[in-house]
Each structure stands twice: as C-alpha cells, then as structure tokens.
Write an enzyme that holds these catalytic residues in place. Structure first.
Site, short mmCIF file in Angstrom:
data_model
loop_
_atom_site.label_atom_id
_atom_site.label_comp_id
_atom_site.label_asym_id
_atom_site.label_seq_id
_atom_site.Cartn_x
_atom_site.Cartn_y
_atom_site.Cartn_z
N LYS A 115 52.05 -13.73 26.94
CA LYS A 115 51.89 -14.48 28.19
C LYS A 115 53.08 -15.39 28.42
O LYS A 115 53.46 -15.64 29.56
CB LYS A 115 50.59 -15.29 28.18
N LYS A 197 47.54 -1.90 27.33
CA LYS A 197 46.15 -2.22 27.69
C LYS A 197 45.98 -2.28 29.21
O LYS A 197 46.88 -2.77 29.91
CB LYS A 197 45.82 -3.59 27.07
N LYS A 200 43.76 -7.02 34.02
CA LYS A 200 43.50 -7.46 35.40
C LYS A 200 44.72 -8.12 36.02
O LYS A 200 44.81 -8.25 37.23
CB LYS A 200 42.24 -8.34 35.50
P1 TYM Z 1 39.53 -11.66 29.44
O1 TYM Z 1 39.04 -12.40 30.64
O2 TYM Z 1 40.95 -11.29 29.37
O3 TYM Z 1 38.70 -10.35 29.25
C1 TYM Z 1 37.28 -10.35 29.22
C2 TYM Z 1 36.77 -9.37 28.18
O4 TYM Z 1 37.22 -8.06 28.49
C3 TYM Z 1 37.83 -7.47 27.35
N1 TYM Z 1 38.91 -6.58 27.81
C4 TYM Z 1 39.03 -5.30 27.46
N2 TYM Z 1 38.31 -4.52 26.65
C5 TYM Z 1 38.71 -3.22 26.50
N3 TYM Z 1 39.79 -2.71 27.14
C6 TYM Z 1 40.55 -3.45 27.96
N4 TYM Z 1 41.60 -2.94 28.58
C7 TYM Z 1 40.18 -4.82 28.15
N5 TYM Z 1 40.70 -5.83 28.89
C8 TYM Z 1 39.92 -6.90 28.67
C9 TYM Z 1 38.40 -8.66 26.58
O5 TYM Z 1 38.61 -8.32 25.22
C10 TYM Z 1 37.30 -9.68 26.76
O6 TYM Z 1 36.25 -9.45 25.84
N6 TYM Z 1 40.01 -15.15 25.92
C11 TYM Z 1 39.06 -14.30 26.60
C12 TYM Z 1 37.98 -15.09 27.31
C13 TYM Z 1 37.24 -16.04 26.44
C14 TYM Z 1 36.29 -15.70 25.45
C15 TYM Z 1 35.84 -16.96 24.92
C16 TYM Z 1 35.79 -14.50 24.97
C17 TYM Z 1 37.35 -17.40 26.48
N7 TYM Z 1 36.49 -17.94 25.57
C18 TYM Z 1 34.90 -17.00 23.91
C19 TYM Z 1 34.85 -14.56 23.95
C20 TYM Z 1 34.42 -15.79 23.43
C21 TYM Z 1 39.80 -13.48 27.63
O7 TYM Z 1 40.88 -13.79 28.02
O8 TYM Z 1 39.10 -12.46 28.12
#
Ligand code: TYM
Length: 331
Positions: A115, A197, A200
């Site tokens: 990032k 990957k 979004k």
């Molecule tokens: P975020 O918002 O980027 O993504 C949300 C969830 O989607 C999963 N994910 C994927 N899984 C499979 N293939 C992909 N291409 C893919 N893209 C995204 C992510 O692994 C995630 O589970 N840091 C986290 C948000 C967060 C969080 C937490 C998660 C903040 N606090 C506490 C768990 C527990 C994040 O950026 O997710």
C-alpha cells in the site's frame, strides 16, 4: 452468550465496491458460523481512512457494506452487525496495542509495503499501525475464530503475537484467535492478471467482478479473462488463469475440478468462460435483489447498525475494563 459458546469476528473495509473475492473468500463463509457461534461482523470504516476517501463515498459504502452483509445471508437477528467507528473501544484498544506492537513487526507487513508503494504521497502513520487496530478489533471480543482470505494471514499472526505478548506481561487477558480460511476460495485472483489478487481497489475494472455487477457485465468480464495459449480446461499451477476460473466455477456450482474438466473436455475456452460468467451471475442474482431491497431503507439499516453497536459495546467494555485495570489506568 453462554460460556462455552465460541466467538467469531471479522470485518470488511468500505473502501470500494465489494468483489467476488470478498464474497467467496470472506463474507460467504461468515454465515456458516451464525447461530452456533457468537458472531460479530463489522464494517471497518476506521481502517478505510488509512487511504484517502471521499467522505460521501465512504458514508454510502458503509451503508452498502452493511446491506451486502445481510444480502449475502447474514441474518441481523443472529449476528451482531455494526460499524467499527460506532464502538469507540476499537480506537482505545487500538492505541493501547500500538504500544505493544513493535516497529520491526509492522515494517515486515507485506500489505503495508504494497500500500505504501501504491500511495507514495500518503504513507501515513495509520497505514503503518493498521494491523494493531485490526488486532484490537479481534481481541476486544475475545475472539476464537477469524474468517478471512489468505491476504490477511500475516495480520492475523501479528494479532496472535500481540495477544500473547500482552498476556505474558499482564496474565491472561485475551483469547488467542485462530484464522479460518476456506481452502477453496481463500485467494481469488484478478481476471486480467491471474498472478495478482482480485482487489476492490484495482483501477482496471475488467480485472474485478463486483458482487453488484449486472449479469451482462459479469459475463463480459469473464469472456475477457486472461487464460493461456492452450485450449484445455485443466487445473494446474502453470495455468493460473484457467485454474482461477475453475475455482470460481467450483464455488458457484459445487462441481469438483474433475467434473469441470470432463464437462469442458474438447470444447475450448469460449464455452467455459461463458459458463463461469453465467454461474457467477446466477449465483449472485439473489444477493443483488436483496441488496436493492435493503439499500432502499436507510432507516432500517441505521436501526440495525445502532443495535449492533450497542451489543458490541457491551462485550468490548468487558474486555476494556480488564485491560485498563491491568495496565494501571485509574477507573
Ligand atoms: P478487506 O476489506 O480488504 O477484505 C475483506 C475480506 O475479503 C477477503 N478478500 C479476499 N479473499 C479471497 N480472495 C480475494 N481476492 C480477496 N480479497 C479480499 C479479505 O481477506 C478479507 O477477509 N484488514 C481487513 C479488514 C479487517 C479485518 C479486521 C478482518 C479489519 N479488521 C479484523 C478480520 C478481522 C481487510 O482489509 O479486508
């Protein structure tokens, strides 16, 4: 919550339109814990501001993410659904855990490195300490299981390390969480670069299928998906494009890789891509319809987020009174 009931926490950032990676890798798995576990699912808006957001978009996406949770099958009666910034204890524990998370540990986070390369003009301190806030999210609820995609594994390991460190200094305070990663769908890849990957925040719209894309858009994007110079539908490491499409097809149809290989034997990639697009669009049509119904009623969504925050706050405070006392804060 009865004493033996295990706790689940996860979160999604309202930082962009949600993708089928978010759906298959995370949100779809959330509902398997509903009922049996005490489940907290948060829209993590505080994490989202580590990257500059347009305020009106952030607000809209926060509603949308909550509506998508429900549209994807999370019953608001059986799950605590809330917005992170509504429960101030996240910020409080986030700060405290900053003081138990090492500079060296944070420097090794690959997401921070990625990032900061992408946002070279805004490498802010929040982007750096992001994993400590994520640890706070998880540890506040004495979480046993965290369902996530594989890209969050390193952050989860850090949360465990910080929890163990804190427990060692002050005696048992936090439950040590485990990750749950769906082996089939923990890493959905980009359609235009199947070695990266699906994300979004990808500026190339053709790389990403959004949960709310129309059927036509979904089919168009799958038709354009990068494959390889062969014509054989086969799951193999050296065929990342085809393998990714097979993973997606499997997730939406329940068919095994062997069945998929048999289904498209001799038919080439065109038919296969169309079938993947149709399966994905049909699999999401119910989510789209539910979403449209839910997003039309803001007051209802606000009531759900308020109730969720009230409930989450109750559990968060139980942990916070222990934490404050142990570290020597008064009151
Ligand atoms: P975020 O918002 O980027 O993504 C949300 C969830 O989607 C999963 N994910 C994927 N899984 C499979 N293939 C992909 N291409 C893919 N893209 C995204 C992510 O692994 C995630 O589970 N840091 C986290 C948000 C967060 C969080 C937490 C998660 C903040 N606090 C506490 C768990 C527990 C994040 O950026 O997710």
């Amino acid at each position: 919550m009865n004493n033996n009931q295990k706790t689940v926490f996860s979160g999604v950032q309202p930082s962009g339109n949600l993708t089928i990676g978010n759906y298959l890798g995370a949100i779809k798995n959330f509902s398997r814990f509903s009922g049996e576990y005490k489940t907290f699912y948060s829209v993590v808006d505080m994490h989202a501001i580590t990257v500059r957001q347009i305020p009106a978009d952030l607000r809209r996406r926060t509603y949308e993410t909550l509506a998508l949770y429900i549209a994807c099958g999370l019953d608001e009666e059986k799950n605590t659904l809330f917005v992170q910034s509504h429960v101030k204890e996240h910020a409080e524990l986030g700060w405290i855990l900053d003081c138990y998370t090492m500079f060296g540990e944070l420097s090794r986070m690959t997401q921070f490195k990625d990032k900061s390369a992408k946002n070279a003009q805004n490498i802010n301190a929040g982007l750096f300490t992001y994993p400590a806030l994520m640890a706070a999210d998880i540890l506040l609820y004495q979480t046993d299981v965290v369902p996530v995609g594989i890209d969050q594994k390193q952050h989860l390991e850090l949360a465990r390390d910080v929890a163990m460190r804190f427990n060692q200094i002050y005696s048992d305070t936090f439950t040590i969480p485990e990750g749950y990663m769906n082996p089939d769908t923990m890493k959905i890849m980009s359609l235009s670069d199947p070695t990266a990957k699906m994300s979004k925040s990808d500026p190339n719209q053709n790389s990403v299928v959004y949960i709310l894309d129309s059927k036509d858009d979904i089919i168009r994007k799958f038709k354009k998906a990068v494959t390889d110079s062969e014509s054989e539908v086969r799951y193999a490491e050296d065929k990342p494009g085809v393998s990714n499409l097979m993973t997606i097809y499997k997730a939406f149809t329940g068919k095994s890789f062997e069945e998929i290989e048999n289904e498209f034997r001799g038919s080439g990639y065109g038919d296969f891509k169309l079938a993947v697009g149709e399966a994905c669009a049909d699999g999401l049509s119910h989510v789209r319809e539910e979403f449209q119904r839910l997003i039309a009623d803001k007051a209802h969504l606000e009531a759900i987020m308020k109730r969720g925050a009230d409930e989450a706050r109750y559990y968060a405070n139980k942990t916070m009174s222990k934490v404050r006392r142990k570290i020597g804060f008064i009151g």
